[in-house]
Design an enzyme around this catalytic site. Sequence first.
Site, PDB file in Angstrom:
ATOM      1  N   GLU A 432      20.945  18.237-100.295  1.00 61.45           N
ATOM      2  CA  GLU A 432      21.669  17.009 -99.939  1.00 61.45           C
ATOM      3  C   GLU A 432      20.847  15.946 -99.232  1.00 61.45           C
ATOM      4  O   GLU A 432      21.410  15.003 -98.676  1.00 61.45           O
ATOM      5  CB  GLU A 432      22.928  17.348 -99.118  1.00 61.45           C
ATOM      6  CG  GLU A 432      23.904  18.195 -99.924  1.00 61.45           C
ATOM      7  CD  GLU A 432      25.229  18.481 -99.223  1.00 61.45           C
ATOM      8  OE1 GLU A 432      25.289  18.345 -98.005  1.00 61.45           O
ATOM      9  OE2 GLU A 432      26.195  18.844 -99.921  1.00 61.45           O
ATOM     10  N   GLU A 528      28.444  22.356-106.034  1.00 63.78           N
ATOM     11  CA  GLU A 528      29.169  22.657-104.786  1.00 63.78           C
ATOM     12  C   GLU A 528      30.533  21.997-104.814  1.00 63.78           C
ATOM     13  O   GLU A 528      30.633  20.810-105.142  1.00 63.78           O
ATOM     14  CB  GLU A 528      28.433  22.084-103.559  1.00 63.78           C
ATOM     15  CG  GLU A 528      27.339  22.932-102.992  1.00 63.78           C
ATOM     16  CD  GLU A 528      26.889  22.411-101.623  1.00 63.78           C
ATOM     17  OE1 GLU A 528      27.674  21.759-100.918  1.00 63.78           O
ATOM     18  OE2 GLU A 528      25.723  22.653-101.279  1.00 63.78           O
TER      19      GLU A 528
HETATM   20  C1  BMA Z   1      27.841  21.345 -98.365  1.00 63.13           C
HETATM   21  C2  BMA Z   1      26.774  22.352 -98.022  1.00 63.13           C
HETATM   22  C3  BMA Z   1      26.784  22.794 -96.601  1.00 63.13           C
HETATM   23  C4  BMA Z   1      28.137  22.801 -96.002  1.00 63.13           C
HETATM   24  C5  BMA Z   1      29.216  22.624 -97.015  1.00 63.13           C
HETATM   25  C6  BMA Z   1      30.577  22.536 -96.453  1.00 63.13           C
HETATM   26  O1  BMA Z   1      27.478  20.082 -98.405  1.00 63.13           O
HETATM   27  O2  BMA Z   1      25.537  21.959 -98.479  1.00 63.13           O
HETATM   28  O3  BMA Z   1      25.921  22.001 -95.864  1.00 63.13           O
HETATM   29  O4  BMA Z   1      28.321  23.936 -95.272  1.00 63.13           O
HETATM   30  O5  BMA Z   1      28.978  21.463 -97.705  1.00 63.13           O
HETATM   31  O6  BMA Z   1      30.732  21.444 -95.632  1.00 63.13           O
END
Ligand code: BMA
Length: 850
Positions: A432, A528
């Site tokens: 990120e 994610e």
């Molecule tokens: C994402 C991950 C983590 C985090 C998660 C939840 O962006 O890369 O940094 O724990 O979100 O917030």
Amino acid sequence: MYQKQFNNPNTKSTERVQTSATVGFKNGAIQIIIWITTIFFFTIPTLSETLFHISYVFGCDPYFRFNDLSYQWIALDNWTYTTTFTVPSQIRVRKKVLLVFDGVDTAASISLNGIVVGKTDNMFRRYDFSVRKLLKDGENVLEVSLLSPVFYSSERRKAHSSYSVPPECPPDVQKGECHVNFIRKEQSSFSWDWGPSFPTMGIWKDVRLDAFDVLHLIQLSSLPLYSISTQWRLQVELLVDAVQTTSCQVELSLSELDSKQTIQNLFLQGRLKYNFTLHINKVDSFKIEAYLTSFLQVYFRTVELIQEPVMESPGLSFYFRINEKSLFLKGSNWIPADSFQDRVNSAVNLLQSAVDANMNALRVWGGGVYEQDLFYNLCDELGIMVWQDFMFACAMYPTEDDFIQTVREEVIQQVQRLKSHPSIIVWSGNNENEAALATNWFNIPASQKPTYIKDYVKLYVNNIRKIVQEDQSRPFLVSSPTNGAESEQEGWVAANPYDPHFGDVHFYNYNMDCWDWRTFPRTRFASEYGFQSWPSFSTLEPVSIPEDWSYNSNFTSHRQHHESGNQQMLQQAALHFNLPNSTVPLKRFTDTLYITQVMQAQCVKTQTEFYRRSRSEIIAGKGHTLGALYWQLNDIWQAPSWSSIEFGGKWKMLHYFAQDFFASVLPVGFEDDDTLFIYAISDLNHDLKLRAVVNVYSWSDLDSICTLTSDQLLVSGGSAAAIFKQPVTSLLAGCGGCTRLTCLLSFHLENNHGIQQGPTNHHFLCSPKDAQGLQRPNITEDKSGFMVILHSDSVAPFVWLDVGHIQGRFSVNGFLIVSRNKTVHFDAWQPTSVAELSRSLSVTTLMDVY
Ligand code: BMA
């Protein structure tokens, strides 16, 4: 300054006479033989402890209640580890003796017999020091003096006076330490939004003496490479330390494939890398096969990351082709399995659980650690593809020379260590950080942005990427999320790294209604996304006391490290469920834990099914999704988080749901403009002829009211296609008095022999809180062996079986009951008995919490 003194029990030397390494393919072995002298090694075992074991010395689990705060002082001080040892004579007579630390956490000065032999500043590096002249007869004293990582980081921050390198500190809700980006250490060890602050200090991997006369093989790695012109060749790399320049015969052979090469090689004095290429005559199969040998395994496979124009869509595709086959990556994100790395022993169980939930991929997230060899060996064997981040996350990083130097060494070593693993299919520079720069997380004034972009490119592109690109066997991405080739075009930091037309996307939104698929971005690759839930009571109980067991307790808010996380879970749950309202406090608490898991499972299911059904289509220029890795697989401690597996290994409801929503053949139902669609999704290699069968049930009755069947459809291997389509009103009208509030749908796919393919799925036509006719089921259990037969007298959603502290998992859980009997098996991970299971079993359904 605290001194920790260890005795030195039974140190023994081990003779390693083997100087040949053997690698294998199928039923035979490739051999790499270098004829050199004997190597001896000698372990110094008593140093392998991490500092936080001190909390056990005080008699308390560091995870108990508020101990993360109580033990904060430990990491604010400096500590020295001391041990004594005697060295066997066959070690001391060697020409070169190295004191090797496979991992020191983190900033330390190391001395042997009172003389400083070196310093360390990077947890992810192996360090060795030449110590032959310092070794004595009799007792030798080894001292590792560790600086407080918190102090070290803050000193480094102060020294970097010219401009700030944000973030300075984590959000208050995380109760963590500042400036973690200034130390090459597990970034989440200073706290994260799912984890405590335990800035560990210590020796987290082996310590030993390596002694040799002529040559020492430090690292052996091999990469099978494929090109149309040369076909397969095996690139073999040896990292060798030579006491003096020596000529040796190196023999590479792979008898099964009729490939052999003998080379007379000159090894120059010093530490150098040597590359050899073995041309392979014929590899019959692209299948990943393993043959375990003493040092290394060789696997043949190719990886391509396809970024090319897509018909009817702006942007570029983004998907992986393994052995010439396009694959949908299904899985999750891996975080450190414990704050204390040296007590992690759950990798086998967690990885097996990933496979059992039909995952084929995991991303090793960049705020943790490069995992141990065992982790990657297991991934190789279990067929889990790994997206491997480098360990940089959610921050800007300094780029002074010494920082870059230590990172370079870290990357060189980790790539050498890991590149022989076929499971790793992609390297990625950071988590990120492109997005953080592009969307200005840290409020950097526009005038200063070029400085940060310059630092970003220096670290990830000019250094890390350059080193990693020597590995031609897999792609490198600079960040995640990224627009990939498009980010490169835009100078490595794209205007919008979340653009769904390019690369991978991370997406979180806790305010939307997660049952509404329209709110999800139709990305090429979702690396994610997720929702939080609480772990079960049996996981929380050992680290809490009765006064903690309410949703409003200090404990409950202490363990929540994500701002407003506890409220967000209830708000999301309340959109579709009645919230628990029992007047019995403990029941209300456990019911609330349950409802957060129901909410999470349902949310991630909806989102994942949306990605899977988007695999073959482009809608409004978006689609061709070929990856869904939800956030996150595992937990670091007992707390609310996005995980599908609780600390300790217990499956949350989400993990049981993943078994189905990641199944190779899957029916997915959703509504668009009041029309019900069912998609047939297949990840198989072959085509299937399928039809969808839809059963309509009333919430108040276990007998299906009517059944609808689609026409047969040829579903190609690796595709998603609409198989059923009907407006909901006409569907209900044709089904005796059903309304959205009184009925629900259950559906599955069948082949032309009427045999069900894939799991049964369901679609609610209203929120369960509005459902009419839903009754509290009377569920009874028959238990025989590790099997439960449930008998229900009415429809029951989200039926949850729990056996408390007994380790293991059910065959299915969290399911919808639309039949009178349901058989569930329990797979015990520890010795147990029918009596113990029966005593511990509880069954919860949605109606039980109202
Ligand atoms: C994402 C991950 C983590 C985090 C998660 C939840 O962006 O890369 O940094 O724990 O979100 O917030």
